[in-house]
Design an enzyme around this catalytic site. Sequence first.
Site, short mmCIF file in Angstrom:
data_model
loop_
_atom_site.label_atom_id
_atom_site.label_comp_id
_atom_site.label_asym_id
_atom_site.label_seq_id
_atom_site.Cartn_x
_atom_site.Cartn_y
_atom_site.Cartn_z
N ALA A 1 0.81 -1.22 0.00
CA ALA A 1 0.00 0.00 0.00
C ALA A 1 0.84 1.27 0.00
CB ALA A 1 -0.92 0.01 1.23
N CYS A 2 2.05 1.21 0.56
CA CYS A 2 2.80 2.43 0.87
C CYS A 2 4.10 2.48 0.09
CB CYS A 2 3.15 2.48 2.35
SG CYS A 2 1.74 2.27 3.43
N ASN B 1 4.22 7.85 3.72
CA ASN B 1 3.11 7.52 2.82
C ASN B 1 2.02 8.58 2.96
OD1 ASN B 1 2.32 6.72 5.46
ND2 ASN B 1 0.81 5.35 4.57
N CYS C 1 -0.86 9.02 4.41
CA CYS C 1 -1.48 9.38 5.70
C CYS C 1 -0.50 9.61 6.82
CB CYS C 1 -2.49 8.31 6.09
SG CYS C 1 -3.97 8.36 5.06
N GLY C 2 0.79 9.49 6.54
CA GLY C 2 1.81 9.92 7.46
C GLY C 2 2.32 8.90 8.46
N GLU C 3 1.74 7.70 8.48
CA GLU C 3 2.12 6.74 9.52
C GLU C 3 3.29 5.84 9.13
OE1 GLU C 3 -0.29 4.28 6.82
OE2 GLU C 3 -0.42 6.33 7.57
N PRO D 1 -4.26 3.78 8.85
CA PRO D 1 -5.71 3.92 8.68
C PRO D 1 -6.34 2.58 8.30
CG PRO D 1 -4.55 5.62 7.47
CD PRO D 1 -3.52 4.64 7.93
N GLY E 1 -9.80 2.37 7.33
CA GLY E 1 -11.14 2.76 6.93
C GLY E 1 -12.00 1.64 6.38
N THR E 2 -11.66 1.14 5.18
CA THR E 2 -12.48 0.08 4.61
C THR E 2 -12.26 -1.25 5.32
OG1 THR E 2 -10.76 -0.18 2.92
CG2 THR E 2 -12.69 1.10 2.32
#
Length: 745
Positions: free
Chosen positions: A100-101, A283, A285-287, A433, A435-436
């Site tokens: 993802a990142c 990435n 969202c910053g994490e 995150p 979310g989904t």
Amino acid sequence: MTQPDVPADLPEPVLTDNARVVLAKRYLRKDAEGNPMEDFRGMFLRVAGTVAAEEAKYENSPYTVEDLTREFYLLMTSGRFLPNSPTLMNAGTDLGQLAACFVLPVEDSMDGIFDAVKHAAMIHKSGGGTGFSFSRLRHEGARVGSTGGVASGPVSFMKIFNTATEQVKQGGTRRGANMGILRVDHPDILKFIECKSSEGTELNNFNISVALTERFMQAVENDEEYELIAPHTGAVKDTLRARDVFTRLVRKAWESGDPGIVFLDRVNRDNPTPEQGEIESTNPCGEQPLLPYEACNLGSVNLAALYDAEADDGIDWEELRRVVRLSVRFLDDVIDASRYPLSEIDEKVRRNRKIGLGVMGWADLLFRLGVPYDSREALRLADKVMEAVQAESKAASKELAQERGPFPAYDSSSYAQINLGPYRNATTTTIAPTGTLSIIASCSSGIEPLFALAFSRNVMDGERLVEVNPYFEDALRRAEAHSRSLMEDVAKKGTIHAMEHLPEDIRRVFVTSHDISPEMHLKMQAAFQKHTDNAVSKTVNLPSDATEEDIHHIYTLAYELGCKGVTVYRDGSLSGQVLCTGEPGEVEKPKLGEASRVMQRPEMVYGFTRKVRTGLGELYLTINEVDGKPFEVFATIGKSGHSIMAKAEAVGRLVSLALRSGIGVEEIVKQLEGIGGEYTVFAKKRLLKSIPDAVAYVLRQRYMDDMNAGNDSGLGKPGCPECGDTLVFEEGCHLCRSCGYTKCG
């Protein structure tokens, strides 16, 4: 692709109706006509089998591929663990990109810049999100030796990245997401801080963060000036008063939520492979801080699923250990199973083998335990839970190193210098995150508190269903306080903070994000950060009346508490308001025939922003509402000062005046619809002739058609661009809990 054989004794996935909708829309493999090629059980088996197949490479593995496939399947379908979305979408497919990142370097040359644009497009197409540091680019006005010209600066090139992102649809599911970072000592820092001041336009596919240094933070504290360094020469370009820059940064965050901040020196102190260079970016969202060309695959353990009513403290610690260890094995196998879009990424990922295991369902676990989120007991438990996750993830990585060997860069890593390990993975924990993923697992997102205890969502043909947190609903039933009317009231307000007729213990435990002080938001983030290798995705949600001083305090406290960065969001700070709780103030409505009495603007209004393609460019139409009815309209197209922008602004002002004077939508649409212009385009099977015609088109869709098409549905609800339901802002990103849309991938 054919449906895999499913052993008859494997149970069906445990899924809510909402989870089924999201999976069917976003994760099931489909044919060319969009028809599903697999069912839910087949999807999870596809992922489990693809990842478990990598075990065959390792002679010392304690699992057979068949046994591990079963374990991975049960791990996911029980809701105890889920990997990041690209793994669910792409495992076992021709694409095969499972991470993802990503972070890409942006070098200070035309070749370097446009290589990064090309590489980002490849990553977005494969389903990943990208982070960039633009700090290497020379500042605006600097001389360019090869041409004798002057540089245009980082912000101008960010717009090129943004445009490229806009044109690439990720894996046929969603647009790409970017993080743009600039060091606070870059000469263009003030322009960067202001670069997203124009909402929804040139950098709409970027989150931005300022990289703050220790030197800068000390200068803020001591009220000193600090130096701006030209990146291409290392020379001091100028000096600025640190407190002035910090104040400017705070003001922009108060206005729109951007920029966030990241403490760059702190991030690099925790860099396990410093010989490979400095970490420059994260990435979207910053994490997940990463080196240039690094990628990371993420996954999350559902803490709510580990509740045990029979245990002394309500948590099944043995099951937590089992789930964490199995999840680490899963994520390490994902590295081998993934096909990365660039050879440079493939080499870097396999050299460091970073994984990021995090948690979700934290708020739900606290509900089940009867522990208020904003309490010392919750902070103590957060420390204990994440300490266990970190310890077990490291133990699992050490076991994998014994089976398979450590990550290739281990000998030159910081672990080897202090005789820790060897480990299979340079990092093991990240709180990302979810979310989904949290919708699929039917739990709360990440470590966030709930944004609302109940909300309404679309289900079919305009029908709306009130969805209530199950633990809250169960507590009400036990207290004999449950009723349908109460649920509708909670869905309207989101919180029960002021409902004094409810039992005090219920009101104390079932708090939502706006019930919690900013300090407690940060303390919770810091408690999890203490035991996390990478960083923590979390948003400090603020009420609309929060001040700039409040955000100044939050940023300072985040630094003091040891956080690696922080994101704030003040309710109502964007015209395209996401999800808001509470009701707008009462407005005096004019009597029939008193159109000259213009309604006064209430202190707070909420609305949505809709993008419409016109023959003159992209029109961004913001409509704010009062009591579910349109109240004012803002139309933006092109640049301020241009004649086309002036015309759009005039249309918006006049429509707003008409609405506030009591003229109905139908009459306004009747006057605007069909006005011709010199350029026409087709949009959603309708010919749009001009800017006034486009305004009428949106007003008709939103307020007059029986079935709203496209982006918006339901009066008074700011819209998800795919299903029209409400969006929430949490974990640094916008999320629709109805269809799973997320802006950040």
